[in-house]
Design a protein around this motif. Structure first.
Motif, PDB file in Angstrom:
ATOM      1  N   UNK A  79       1.007  -1.035  -0.170  1.00 30.29           N
ATOM      2  CA  UNK A  79       0.010  -0.337   0.136  1.00 30.29           C
ATOM      3  C   UNK A  79       0.941   1.708   0.077  1.00 30.29           C
ATOM      4  N   UNK A  80       1.918   1.413   0.440  1.00 25.53           N
ATOM      5  CA  UNK A  80       2.949   2.678   0.381  1.00 25.53           C
ATOM      6  C   UNK A  80       2.946   2.568  -0.505  1.00 25.53           C
ATOM      7  N   UNK A  81       4.281   1.641  -1.386  1.00 30.48           N
ATOM      8  CA  UNK A  81       4.428   2.028  -2.780  1.00 30.48           C
ATOM      9  C   UNK A  81       4.031   1.707  -3.640  1.00 30.48           C
ATOM     10  N   UNK A  82       2.800   1.603  -3.265  1.00 28.86           N
ATOM     11  CA  UNK A  82       1.523   1.177  -4.745  1.00 28.86           C
ATOM     12  C   UNK A  82       0.783   2.917  -4.613  1.00 28.86           C
ATOM     13  N   UNK A  83       0.850   3.751  -3.602  1.00 29.08           N
ATOM     14  CA  UNK A  83       0.183   4.779  -3.385  1.00 29.08           C
ATOM     15  C   UNK A  83       1.603   5.799  -4.625  1.00 29.08           C
ATOM     16  N   UNK A  84       2.867   5.409  -4.563  1.00 27.02           N
ATOM     17  CA  UNK A  84       3.382   6.540  -5.305  1.00 27.02           C
ATOM     18  C   UNK A  84       3.247   6.621  -6.599  1.00 27.02           C
ATOM     19  N   UNK A  85       3.077   8.146  -6.734  1.00 28.92           N
ATOM     20  CA  UNK A  85       2.639   8.077  -8.124  1.00 28.92           C
ATOM     21  C   UNK A  85       3.920   8.257  -8.735  1.00 28.92           C
ATOM     22  N   UNK A  86       5.646   8.405  -8.652  1.00 33.48           N
ATOM     23  CA  UNK A  86       6.394   8.159  -9.134  1.00 33.48           C
ATOM     24  C   UNK A  86       7.010   6.588  -9.042  1.00 33.48           C
ATOM     25  N   UNK A  87       6.869   5.635  -8.811  1.00 37.29           N
ATOM     26  CA  UNK A  87       7.150   4.834  -7.709  1.00 37.29           C
ATOM     27  C   UNK A  87       5.700   4.027  -9.321  1.00 37.29           C
ATOM     28  N   UNK A  88       5.274   3.918  -9.272  1.00 37.20           N
ATOM     29  CA  UNK A  88       4.178   3.583 -10.482  1.00 37.20           C
ATOM     30  C   UNK A  88       4.509   3.607 -11.799  1.00 37.20           C
ATOM     31  N   UNK A  89       4.842   4.775 -11.660  1.00 37.91           N
ATOM     32  CA  UNK A  89       5.088   5.602 -13.463  1.00 37.91           C
ATOM     33  C   UNK A  89       6.521   4.766 -13.592  1.00 37.91           C
ATOM     34  N   UNK A  90       7.540   5.005 -12.800  1.00 40.08           N
ATOM     35  CA  UNK A  90       8.445   3.827 -13.161  1.00 40.08           C
ATOM     36  C   UNK A  90       8.350   2.528 -13.566  1.00 40.08           C
ATOM     37  N   UNK A  91       7.870   2.102 -12.344  1.00 38.99           N
ATOM     38  CA  UNK A  91       7.585   0.331 -13.277  1.00 38.99           C
ATOM     39  C   UNK A  91       6.985  -0.108 -13.777  1.00 38.99           C
ATOM     40  N   UNK A  92       5.590   0.869 -14.756  1.00 37.24           N
ATOM     41  CA  UNK A  92       4.918   0.935 -15.576  1.00 37.24           C
ATOM     42  C   UNK A  92       5.598   1.360 -16.905  1.00 37.24           C
ATOM     43  N   UNK A  93       6.644   2.584 -16.288  1.00 42.50           N
ATOM     44  CA  UNK A  93       7.982   2.872 -17.683  1.00 42.50           C
ATOM     45  C   UNK A  93       8.488   1.361 -18.517  1.00 42.50           C
ATOM     46  N   UNK A  94       9.431   0.834 -16.606  1.00 40.46           N
ATOM     47  CA  UNK A  94      10.289   0.178 -17.111  1.00 40.46           C
ATOM     48  C   UNK A  94      10.345  -0.956 -17.218  1.00 40.46           C
ATOM     49  N   UNK A  95       9.422  -1.736 -16.908  1.00 37.16           N
ATOM     50  CA  UNK A  95       9.269  -2.879 -15.985  1.00 37.16           C
ATOM     51  C   UNK A  95       8.755  -3.152 -16.583  1.00 37.16           C
ATOM     52  N   UNK A  96       7.666  -3.198 -17.173  1.00 32.33           N
ATOM     53  CA  UNK A  96       6.023  -3.618 -17.247  1.00 32.33           C
ATOM     54  C   UNK A  96       6.141  -4.589 -18.098  1.00 32.33           C
ATOM     55  N   UNK A  97       6.788  -5.740 -18.768  1.00 33.36           N
ATOM     56  CA  UNK A  97       7.200  -6.317 -19.241  1.00 33.36           C
ATOM     57  C   UNK A  97       8.061  -7.923 -18.700  1.00 33.36           C
ATOM     58  N   UNK A  98       8.128  -7.322 -17.200  1.00 30.76           N
ATOM     59  CA  UNK A  98       9.100  -8.409 -16.792  1.00 30.76           C
ATOM     60  C   UNK A  98       8.413  -9.001 -15.726  1.00 30.76           C
ATOM     61  N   UNK A  99       8.291 -10.458 -14.828  1.00 29.55           N
ATOM     62  CA  UNK A  99       7.920 -10.736 -14.013  1.00 29.55           C
ATOM     63  C   UNK A  99       8.267 -10.250 -12.867  1.00 29.55           C
ATOM     64  N   UNK A 100       7.325 -10.291 -12.052  1.00 27.18           N
ATOM     65  CA  UNK A 100       7.398  -9.332 -10.654  1.00 27.18           C
ATOM     66  C   UNK A 100       7.844  -9.987  -9.388  1.00 27.18           C
ATOM     67  N   UNK A 101       7.720 -11.547  -9.593  1.00 27.90           N
ATOM     68  CA  UNK A 101       8.567 -11.320  -8.511  1.00 27.90           C
ATOM     69  C   UNK A 101       9.692 -13.142  -8.593  1.00 27.90           C
ATOM     70  N   UNK A 102      10.284 -12.756 -10.411  1.00 28.11           N
ATOM     71  CA  UNK A 102      11.179 -14.033 -10.738  1.00 28.11           C
ATOM     72  C   UNK A 102      12.173 -13.424  -9.928  1.00 28.11           C
ATOM     73  N   UNK A 103      13.460 -13.941 -10.292  1.00 27.28           N
ATOM     74  CA  UNK A 103      14.899 -13.129  -9.138  1.00 27.28           C
ATOM     75  C   UNK A 103      15.766 -12.465 -10.979  1.00 27.28           C
ATOM     76  N   UNK A 104      16.119 -11.912  -9.770  1.00 30.05           N
ATOM     77  CA  UNK A 104      16.990 -10.777 -11.042  1.00 30.05           C
ATOM     78  C   UNK A 104      18.075 -11.837 -11.953  1.00 30.05           C
TER      79      UNK A 104
END
Length: 616
Positions: A95-120
């Motif tokens: 709830x903390x990071x999802x409410x931050x528009x900057x973080x949402x913007x970064x995730x949507x802009x750079x990581x939209x096609x990456x598995x969120x729970x995959x290991x780097x």
């Protein structure tokens, strides 16, 4: 504006070379700085000095108390033992990071096609680089140092990053210093340019276009003759001034000065002559893809592709990773056969492919550069002039001493330049360039573009470098949903189509399998500003009488643009022939020319808007 950090009399040297000698620079609130220069001149080293990763031999770096500096280094590596989510947002509750528009913007802009729970560790090198950039951008920084941030980003990602940096801080707060060879990105983000060369850092006002003008003026003032003025940077400036409305309507330099410098500069390419030469070498038939389809197992990659490639055609290919661009080019090259339809190839076609890999030179690692080029042609014609391979190498940034260097000892950028030279000396008539800008600095890119301007053949380019695509190609196509689509509006039209596809692509998955889905499903998450803007940008498609009326209007605009072009040329000729001491008359001609250019910009924008609606 408040001072953030700076350097005083920096001196740095290594056993064999002096990198910087008494360099003094500063970064203030609101600065957006692009750093350019030849490979090896110290651009990345300058950032490491400013952030404190390297200590100077003399001089000092000063920072305002409490200033927060974040850096993306080329050598930085993310922790591969954590997941994508843990790397980007750490252990913060959702709830903390999802409410931050900057973080949402970064995730949507750079990581939209990456598995969120995959290991780097499960990601590719390019994907790990994007995770590293996202991890940096979600932080709260006063100054960002970015070293080649556009590497591994596609055209959409680069456009997103430019928009993010432009809106991250208010106009007179925060600061960015970026090292990149992406010239479109430099112009889109930067308001100042530092050129690193000859142990100094030389500042220029404005982005890349303004930097080019000032370099031209610097060279012109230092020149002893007219021949000195005829240099590569003036040709580059001429193309910039004749480019798209988005570039010319955002002047960071004096239009009058630019016009004066390029008034006798021809177009970068003589399209008629190149087409004639290409036809004489190729004939009328090059490669035709006729209702072609390609399927790998159950996956259909290309469907009903119709593409008739003409002699002398210069085409850029756009598309997301995995869309089928490489498959399409393999069909053209003859390395792949279609599963449906047919490929018709001219009898005289000789295709050469400059790939992303440098393995073609591995077998020559123990040979010297001079020996390798000596086995090929003794001369090459470029721009009507006959050049030796040695002169071509010099044009591509090699020194005479490097002719004796073993190929295995060359840097990545040098190997890529040599790879291109060997291909050109082999005289193909169809050339495919696959991400040719890797490892090259802006000066070498300009030299390669100048060389390609006089190359008489069919040129197909796949690149995420928007500037290169617009510079060396005359038209662009996109591979989207397995089909090949023409883009009359160029890269801007492609970005609009991609935004619309994302907006209408359906609801996110019920489980947050990707980073984008995680953002969409998080409590309190809202639609990002970028998505909202894309949604509002779409206009309904036209049909029936309304469509016919729009087509008539577009045709009228095209005729008006052609007339305005003729009027502009007439005014330029009149200014050149006018008495230079008649300042009043020159001012009137200049004012008329500016009015013509302003109307041209308006008409071109109107044409693009109508085209978007007709293509919608």
């Amino acid at each position: 504006m408040a001072h953030l950090l700076g350097a005083e009399a920096l001196h740095l040297e290594y056993p064999t070379t002096v990198v910087f000698d008494s360099v003094t620079i500063g970064i203030d609130e609101g600065d957006r700085i692009g750093i350019v220069g030849r490979n090896g001149d110290g651009k990345s080293t300058l950032l490491r000095l400013l952030i404190g990763k390297i200590e100077p031999d003399a001089g000092r770096v000063t920072r305002r108390g409490g200033v927060r500096i974040g850096m993306l280094d080329q050598s930085d590596a993310v922790d591969v033992d954590v997941t994508v989510a843990e790397s980007v947002v750490g252990d913060r509750p959702e709830y903390e990071w999802a409410g931050d528009p900057c973080i949402r913007d970064v995730i949507g802009g750079l990581l939209s096609d990456l598995p969120w729970t995959a290991r780097v560790s499960e990601l590719s090198g390019g994907q790990q680089r994007r995770v590293a950039l996202a991890t940096l951008l979600v932080g709260d920084w006063d100054v960002l140092f970015l070293d080649e941030p556009t590497n591994h980003l596609d055209v959409e990602g680069i456009a997103w990053l430019a928009e993010h940096l432009n809106t991250r801080w208010s106009k007179n707060s925060g600061a960015v210093a970026v090292v990149t060879h992406d010239r479109w990105f430099l112009d889109a983000v930067c308001t100042a340019t530092w050129e690193v060369h000859d142990r100094i850092v030389e500042p220029f006002e404005g982005g890349y276009a303004a930097y080019i003008l000032q370099r031209v003026e610097r060279d012109r003032m230092a020149a002893a003759s007219e021949a000195k003025r005829q240099n590569l940077m003036r040709k580059e400036l001429a193309w910039l001034r004749r480019g798209a409305p988005a570039r010319t309507s955002k002047p960071k330099f004096r239009i009058e000065a630019a016009t004066q410098l390029i008034e006798n500069e021809p177009e970068p390419r003589d399209r008629v002559q190149l087409t004639q030469l290409a036809t004489s070498r190729l004939g009328k038939d090059v490669v035709d893809l006729l209702d072609v389809g390609v399927r790998f197992g159950d996956r259909e990659v290309l469907t009903d592709v119709e593409w008739r490639i003409a002699p002398g055609e210069r085409t850029g290919i756009l598309g997301v990773n995995g869309a089928g661009k490489s498959t399409l080019l393999k069909l053209v090259a003859g390395d792949l056969q279609p599963t449906s339809g047919r490929v018709k190839r001219g009898k005289t076609v000789r295709v050469a492919w400059l790939s992303q890999q440098l393995t073609e030179l591995d077998d020559l690692a123990d040979d010297r550069v001079r020996e390798v080029i000596g086995r090929l042609r003794s001369s090459y014609v470029s721009g009507g002039a006959e050049l030796t391979p040695g002169q071509l190498l010099e044009r591509l940034g090699f020194s005479s001493a490097q002719l004796s260097t073993r190929i295995g000892e060359l840097s990545g950028g040098q190997r890529r330049r040599l790879q291109l030279l060997l291909i050109l000396l082999d005289e193909p008539n169809v050339l495919i360039l696959d991400e040719p800008t890797n490892d090259l600095d802006t000066d070498i890119l300009a030299a390669i573009e100048d060389l390609l301007d006089s190359w008489p053949g069919t040129l197909l380019v796949v690149s995420h470098d928007r500037y290169l695509l617009e510079r060396v190609t005359d038209q662009q196509y996109a591979v989207m949903n397995g089909r090949l689509r023409h883009l009359p509006g160029g890269v801007d039209e492609y970005l609009r189509l991609r935004h619309e596809a994302e907006r209408t692509g359906g609801a996110p998955a019920t489980a947050p399998a990707t980073a984008a889905a995680a953002v969409a499903s998080a409590p309190g998450a809202a639609v990002s500003e970028a998505a909202a803007a894309a949604a509002s940008a779409g206009a309904p498609a036209l049909a029936g009488a309304e469509r016919r009326q729009a087509e008539k209007e577009r045709s009228a605009i095209e005729r008006r643009i052609a007339k305005l072009g003729m009027e502009r040329e007439r005014l330029l000729a009149a200014m050149a022939a006018h008495d230079q001491s008649d300042y009043g008359g020159l001012a009137e001609l200049g004012q008329a020319q500016r009015a013509v250019e302003a109307e041209t910009d308006e008409q071109e924008l109107a044409w693009l808007e109508l085209s978007e609606r007709l293509e919608g």
